[in-house]
Design a protein around this motif. Structure first.
Motif, PDB file in Angstrom:
ATOM      1  N   ALA C  58       0.816  -1.266   0.056  1.00  0.00           N
ATOM      2  CA  ALA C  58      -0.087   0.002   0.177  1.00  0.00           C
ATOM      3  C   ALA C  58       0.977   1.155  -0.087  1.00  0.00           C
ATOM      4  O   ALA C  58       0.567   2.271  -0.636  1.00  0.00           O
ATOM      5  N   LYS C  59       2.187   1.195   1.002  1.00  0.00           N
ATOM      6  CA  LYS C  59       2.942   2.278   0.829  1.00  0.00           C
ATOM      7  C   LYS C  59       3.531   2.683  -0.664  1.00  0.00           C
ATOM      8  O   LYS C  59       3.614   3.888  -0.785  1.00  0.00           O
ATOM      9  N   ARG C  60       4.022   1.500  -0.968  1.00  0.00           N
ATOM     10  CA  ARG C  60       4.789   1.915  -2.171  1.00  0.00           C
ATOM     11  C   ARG C  60       4.103   2.379  -3.289  1.00  0.00           C
ATOM     12  O   ARG C  60       4.677   2.921  -4.327  1.00  0.00           O
ATOM     13  N   PHE C  61       2.652   1.962  -3.498  1.00  0.00           N
ATOM     14  CA  PHE C  61       1.775   2.440  -4.449  1.00  0.00           C
ATOM     15  C   PHE C  61       1.413   4.046  -4.373  1.00  0.00           C
ATOM     16  O   PHE C  61       0.168   4.211  -4.895  1.00  0.00           O
ATOM     17  N   SER C  62       1.756   4.542  -3.365  1.00  0.00           N
ATOM     18  CA  SER C  62       1.088   5.800  -3.047  1.00  0.00           C
ATOM     19  C   SER C  62       1.929   6.765  -2.493  1.00  0.00           C
ATOM     20  O   SER C  62       1.758   7.513  -1.444  1.00  0.00           O
ATOM     21  N   VAL C  63       3.097   6.920  -3.101  1.00  0.00           N
ATOM     22  CA  VAL C  63       4.235   7.828  -2.879  1.00  0.00           C
ATOM     23  C   VAL C  63       3.879   9.185  -3.487  1.00  0.00           C
ATOM     24  O   VAL C  63       3.406   9.204  -4.386  1.00  0.00           O
ATOM     25  N   TRP C  64       3.823  10.298  -2.521  1.00  0.00           N
ATOM     26  CA  TRP C  64       3.394  11.522  -3.427  1.00  0.00           C
ATOM     27  C   TRP C  64       4.818  12.548  -3.337  1.00  0.00           C
ATOM     28  O   TRP C  64       5.230  12.705  -2.471  1.00  0.00           O
ATOM     29  N   PRO C  65       5.028  12.566  -4.673  1.00  0.00           N
ATOM     30  CA  PRO C  65       6.240  13.584  -4.817  1.00  0.00           C
ATOM     31  C   PRO C  65       6.300  14.901  -4.459  1.00  0.00           C
ATOM     32  O   PRO C  65       5.003  15.475  -4.784  1.00  0.00           O
ATOM     33  N   ASN C  66       7.257  15.599  -3.979  1.00  0.00           N
ATOM     34  CA  ASN C  66       7.132  16.963  -3.855  1.00  0.00           C
ATOM     35  C   ASN C  66       7.669  17.541  -4.922  1.00  0.00           C
ATOM     36  O   ASN C  66       8.943  16.968  -5.445  1.00  0.00           O
ATOM     37  N   THR C  67       7.297  18.508  -5.650  1.00  0.00           N
ATOM     38  CA  THR C  67       7.650  19.011  -6.969  1.00  0.00           C
ATOM     39  C   THR C  67       9.066  20.117  -6.400  1.00  0.00           C
ATOM     40  O   THR C  67       8.767  21.366  -6.009  1.00  0.00           O
ATOM     41  N   PHE C  68      10.202  19.885  -6.694  1.00  0.00           N
ATOM     42  CA  PHE C  68      11.423  20.766  -6.407  1.00  0.00           C
ATOM     43  C   PHE C  68      12.113  20.809  -7.706  1.00  0.00           C
ATOM     44  O   PHE C  68      13.080  20.237  -7.888  1.00  0.00           O
ATOM     45  N   PHE C  69      11.878  21.589  -8.510  1.00  0.00           N
ATOM     46  CA  PHE C  69      12.059  21.673  -9.862  1.00  0.00           C
ATOM     47  C   PHE C  69      13.149  22.906 -10.447  1.00  0.00           C
ATOM     48  O   PHE C  69      12.520  23.806 -11.004  1.00  0.00           O
ATOM     49  N   PRO C  70      14.506  22.965 -10.174  1.00  0.00           N
ATOM     50  CA  PRO C  70      14.941  23.921 -10.567  1.00  0.00           C
ATOM     51  C   PRO C  70      15.149  24.081 -12.029  1.00  0.00           C
ATOM     52  O   PRO C  70      15.144  25.139 -12.563  1.00  0.00           O
ATOM     53  N   ALA C  71      15.475  23.127 -12.864  1.00  0.00           N
ATOM     54  CA  ALA C  71      16.119  23.123 -14.405  1.00  0.00           C
ATOM     55  C   ALA C  71      15.448  22.131 -15.052  1.00  0.00           C
ATOM     56  O   ALA C  71      14.376  21.654 -15.057  1.00  0.00           O
ATOM     57  N   CYS C  72      16.255  21.885 -16.201  1.00  0.00           N
ATOM     58  CA  CYS C  72      15.804  21.162 -17.325  1.00  0.00           C
ATOM     59  C   CYS C  72      15.063  19.812 -17.062  1.00  0.00           C
ATOM     60  O   CYS C  72      14.187  19.342 -17.729  1.00  0.00           O
ATOM     61  N   CYS C  73      15.770  19.155 -16.163  1.00  0.00           N
ATOM     62  CA  CYS C  73      15.121  17.802 -15.776  1.00  0.00           C
ATOM     63  C   CYS C  73      13.710  17.725 -15.383  1.00  0.00           C
ATOM     64  O   CYS C  73      13.008  16.948 -15.631  1.00  0.00           O
ATOM     65  N   ALA C  74      13.379  18.918 -15.079  1.00  0.00           N
ATOM     66  CA  ALA C  74      11.789  19.111 -14.688  1.00  0.00           C
ATOM     67  C   ALA C  74      11.185  18.666 -15.698  1.00  0.00           C
ATOM     68  O   ALA C  74       9.838  18.229 -15.698  1.00  0.00           O
ATOM     69  N   PHE C  75      11.431  18.861 -16.969  1.00  0.00           N
ATOM     70  CA  PHE C  75      10.766  18.641 -18.067  1.00  0.00           C
ATOM     71  C   PHE C  75      10.472  17.333 -18.365  1.00  0.00           C
ATOM     72  O   PHE C  75       9.566  16.765 -18.952  1.00  0.00           O
ATOM     73  N   GLU C  76      11.495  16.601 -18.090  1.00  0.00           N
ATOM     74  CA  GLU C  76      11.481  15.054 -18.295  1.00  0.00           C
ATOM     75  C   GLU C  76      10.431  14.510 -17.041  1.00  0.00           C
ATOM     76  O   GLU C  76       9.839  13.450 -17.256  1.00  0.00           O
ATOM     77  N   VAL C  77      10.539  15.132 -15.897  1.00  0.00           N
ATOM     78  CA  VAL C  77       9.324  14.762 -14.971  1.00  0.00           C
ATOM     79  C   VAL C  77       8.088  14.858 -15.651  1.00  0.00           C
ATOM     80  O   VAL C  77       7.249  14.103 -15.156  1.00  0.00           O
ATOM     81  N   ILE C  78       8.006  16.201 -15.992  1.00  0.00           N
ATOM     82  CA  ILE C  78       6.679  16.344 -16.528  1.00  0.00           C
ATOM     83  C   ILE C  78       6.093  15.574 -17.683  1.00  0.00           C
ATOM     84  O   ILE C  78       4.949  15.204 -17.751  1.00  0.00           O
ATOM     85  N   SER C  79       7.239  15.190 -18.530  1.00  0.00           N
ATOM     86  CA  SER C  79       7.029  14.183 -19.481  1.00  0.00           C
ATOM     87  C   SER C  79       6.554  13.005 -19.016  1.00  0.00           C
ATOM     88  O   SER C  79       5.776  12.135 -19.755  1.00  0.00           O
ATOM     89  N   ALA C  80       7.252  12.445 -17.911  1.00  0.00           N
ATOM     90  CA  ALA C  80       6.910  11.186 -17.364  1.00  0.00           C
ATOM     91  C   ALA C  80       5.512  11.224 -16.754  1.00  0.00           C
ATOM     92  O   ALA C  80       4.673  10.242 -16.642  1.00  0.00           O
ATOM     93  N   ALA C  81       5.135  12.488 -16.354  1.00  0.00           N
ATOM     94  CA  ALA C  81       3.658  12.566 -15.654  1.00  0.00           C
ATOM     95  C   ALA C  81       2.532  12.738 -16.773  1.00  0.00           C
ATOM     96  O   ALA C  81       1.570  12.285 -16.434  1.00  0.00           O
ATOM     97  N   ALA C  82       3.032  13.209 -18.078  1.00  0.00           N
ATOM     98  CA  ALA C  82       2.014  13.298 -18.992  1.00  0.00           C
ATOM     99  C   ALA C  82       1.683  12.008 -19.587  1.00  0.00           C
ATOM    100  O   ALA C  82       1.899  10.920 -19.112  1.00  0.00           O
ATOM    101  N   SER C  83       0.707  12.023 -20.709  1.00  0.00           N
ATOM    102  CA  SER C  83      -0.255  10.693 -21.047  1.00  0.00           C
ATOM    103  C   SER C  83       0.691   9.781 -21.710  1.00  0.00           C
ATOM    104  O   SER C  83       0.401   8.658 -21.692  1.00  0.00           O
TER     105      SER C  83
END
Lengths: 154, 380, 195
Positions: C58-83
């Motif tokens: 139960a714990k491992r499938f409900s981890v809530w990330p906090n967004t701390f997005f200084p730079a370019c890698c942020a857009f790969e996180v957003i791509s990973a979150a997108a459809s």
């Protein structure tokens, strides 16, 4: 096409209004004395319609600093480059052009932060990308980085 | 509205003294488009003063670049405006070519234009999507626009292997030629894209909430915009018809037929419309470039390490965020003496304070979103 | 327009500068990585009871990330979150900007010394149990900017890091692999003592 204005002609026109301000010109640049920089800039803005300041740059030439202004006239689509020299390495000072072009605001603060050149007349002359109280001005040539070929770490 | 240290609110039963409060927004905040911080002084919900603070992503690229050769600096230019890496690469490559007097073959010029315009579409998709996030359309428009962006990123991955920071342009051309499947995939994308842009317009352009939150908000008059050295869609949204691709053509942009969309009032809605119309015009340019693409080499041979003769060069291009310029000073060695970047996002932020003073907090967020900043470029 | 401010803002600048300098002086050595769980797993061949297994699932499938997005890698996180890549399949689409509501701090991008006190403060504000993923070369070691005067050479100088995801930027599939590695750790969390 943005025409770069002939700098010798511009230098001549400035010289007619403000004698002693211009110290020379080459094929693209007009060199002015730093004390008369603000008057020359005002002349260029009001008489030659240079309404757009593209960018301000500073270069460290070890014994002096050069501050370079790229100007453009959106109305007439031509451009010119102004260059002024600052010999006092201990506390370099240049007049600020913020009163003429507001776009100079952040750029002058950044040059103060990274090169150490103070712009007189700027309303908010404080560091912008580094924090208050940081020692040194990183873009100067005597500030060494801890990288290969960078000299000793500061 | 703004009358100094506070007001006295009176009703029949009592009098309240108020006082302005300073609130910090950022650097970690979902709507500041990166690590951008604002210290805002409020009187209730009305903004009295806004102080932008940045430097949280200042990595010292200009200083690091002086210790590396010209080619080693190409990946640094990717990481400036990381949503428009191809444009940054192109501007830097053009600056070094001007400094060293290198010619670029025809095919490479066309490929550069195709990449730059695809990059403009991709950057505007994110810019508009993020603006709608700020307006409260939680993630729906953003995810729709991301669907198209993934198709563009696939095209880039086909060409150079990377999705975000490409390092594709070289001095004298581009690093690899286009693979065989690139042109058919690009053709399919270009045929579908206008339909998708129409779909976004159908959902969003006349939406009541969008109109209420963006029309008349964050107005930037044209004369102030010029005086503040603003460039790009922000300047064009204020009604100034200035685009470097038409007014000061570089590369081969004078061979293509396209329009420059402008706004009228300079509010958030105008800037949004300018970006959407620019996407349509970019599709036009890519279609023409694809049809005219000649055969040939993609790269002129240059010596490595490249040692340009002593001198200086300033080159500016119309990047998606505005006028991106590189000023390089060479002393004859393999490393640049001065590597200066004219960052459009930094200079566009000059007017943020004047646009939002007297408005409310929510308007400040939407105005910041419409300027479309990318912190990698603001701080370098 | 004259505004009489209730505080003097330059005092804030000075206080913040002192915090940055103090953190720079204190962060000379990296935090040790909390890897005790890997050695235990190999040595003991741990068997979980049914309850612990269920709680871990139960714990491992409900981890809530906090967004701390200084730079370019942020857009790969957003791509990973997108459809297209969609890390919602792993239960992680609930990106909480507020650290009080998050379990995982996902640091995506270059961290500078000016940003470091904010990073530490956000880590401290997260309630236990919490984990940190360092995404991208810049967060792991300073990346392409190592040696610069303002870049932190790896966020493990400031916060202890659980998973490192290399790449510049890492592909969304790489990030998801990092998440799956973290999930294995989260599932076994109850059995181990936290340092």
């Amino acid at each position: 096409m943005t025409e770069p204005l002939s700098s010798s002609e511009v230098a001549q026109q400035i010289g007619e209004q403000l004698p002693d301000a211009v110290t020379g010109s080459d094929e693209s640049t007009v060199f002015v004395r730093s004390e008369s920089l603000l008057d020359v800039a005002r002349f260029l803005k009001q008489n030659l319609d240079f309404d757009y300041l593209i960018s301000i740059t500073a270069v460290d030439f070890l014994d002096h600093f050069d501050v370079i202004y790229h100007l453009r006239s959106i109305k007439n689509n031509y451009s010119v480059v102004l260059r002024t020299r600052c010999d006092n390495r201990g506390s370099p000072r240049v007049p600020s052009v913020v009163s003429l072009w507001q776009g100079a605001d952040f750029q002058e603060r950044e040059i103060y932060d990274l090169m150490g050149i103070t712009f007189e007349g700027h309303p908010n002359m404080k560091r912008i990308v580094l924090w208050e109280g940081y020692e040194g001005h990183p873009l100067r040539k005597d500030f060494h980085l801890d990288v290969p070929g960078g000299g000793k770490a500061t | 509205m703004c009358q100094g240290a506070g007001r006295q609110l009176s009703s029949e039963t009592m009098t309240l003294d108020t006082e302005p409060v300073v609130i910090n927004m950022g650097p970690q905040h979902p709507s500041t488009h990166g690590v951008f911080r604002m210290r805002v002084t409020f009187d209730g919900e009305v903004i009295l003063d806004l102080e932008p603070i940045f430097g949280y992503l200042h990595r010292g690229i200009e200083k690091l670049a002086e210790h590396k050769t010209y080619l080693q600096n190409m990946p640094y230019t990717d990481r400036l405006d990381y949503l428009a890496s191809m444009s940054n690469n192109m501007a830097y490559a053009m600056a070094v070519e001007k400094l060293a007097g290198i010619e670029v073959p025809e095919r490479a010029e066309y490929i550069r234009v195709i990449m730059a315009e695809l990059m403009r579409i991709s950057s505007h998709l994110v810019g508009v999507g993020a603006l709608f996030n700020d307006m409260g359309a939680f993630m729906t428009p953003f995810l729709y626009m991301y669907r198209e962006r993934e198709k563009i990123l696939d095209l880039f991955e086909m060409v150079c292997g990377q999705r975000l920071t490409y390092n594709y342009m070289r001095f004298g051309g581009v690093s690899h030629d286009l693979p065989e499947e690139f042109i058919p995939t690009l053709k399919r994308f270009i045929d579908e894209m206008p339909g998708y842009i129409d779909e976004y317009d159908q959902l969003l352009a006349e939406n009541e909430i969008v109109l209420a939150r963006s029309k008349g908000v964050g107005i930037l008059p044209a004369d102030k915009a010029i005086n503040a050295s603003v460039s790009g869609p922000v300047l064009r949204g204020s009604g100034v018809k200035w685009d470097l691709r038409k007014n000061n053509p570089y590369s081969i942009y004078d061979r293509f037929d396209f329009d420059i969309p402008t706004g009228t009032v300079g509010d958030v809605y105008d800037r949004y419309r300018v970006r959407v119309e620019e996407m349509r015009q970019s599709v036009r340019i890519v279609r023409q470039a694809m049809e005219q693409l000649p055969e040939g080499e993609v790269r002129t041979k240059v010596p490595t390490p490249l040692k340009p003769p002593p001198g200086e060069a300033y080159v500016c291009i119309e990047a998606p965020k505005g006028e991106l310029g590189f000023y390089l000073v060479s002393d004859g060695s393999a490393k640049p003496y001065r590597f200066k970047i004219r960052a459009p996002c930094l200079i566009n932020l000059t007017m943020l304070r004047d646009m939002v003073v007297g408005w409310m907090l929510a308007d400040a967020i939407v105005t910041l979103g419409s300027i479309d900043i990318c912190m990698g470029e603001v701080d370098r | 327009m004259e505004i009489e401010k209730p505080y003097v803002l330059s005092d804030f600048d000075k206080t913040e500068a002192e915090q940055i300098e103090a953190l720079m002086a204190a962060a000379k050595e990296p935090y040790p990585d909390p890897v005790a769980w890997l050695e235990e797993e190999i040595e003991r061949n741990v068997l979980l009871t049914t309850t612990e297994h269920l709680i871990g699932w139960a714990k491992r499938f409900s981890v809530w990330p906090n967004t701390f997005f200084p730079a370019c890698c942020a857009f790969e996180v957003i791509s990973a979150a997108a459809s297209r890549f969609d890390f919602s399949r792993f239960g992680m689409e609930v990106l909480r900007p507020s650290p009080r509501q998050a379990d995982l701090m996902l640091v995506a991008g270059t961290v500078t010394w000016k940003l470091a006190p904010a990073l530490r403060r956000i880590y401290d504000q997260m309630p236990e149990p919490k984990w940190v993923i360092a995404m991208g070369a810049c967060a792991i070691s300073g990346g392409a900017f190592r040696g610069s005067y303002s870049v932190v050479p790896g966020i493990n100088r400031i916060v202890p890091v659980d998973v490192y995801v290399p790449g510049c930027p890492p592909r969304p599939e790489g990030l998801i692999h990092g998440f799956m590695t973290l999930h294995r750790k989260v599932a076994k969390d109850k059995l181990l003592k936290k340092d």
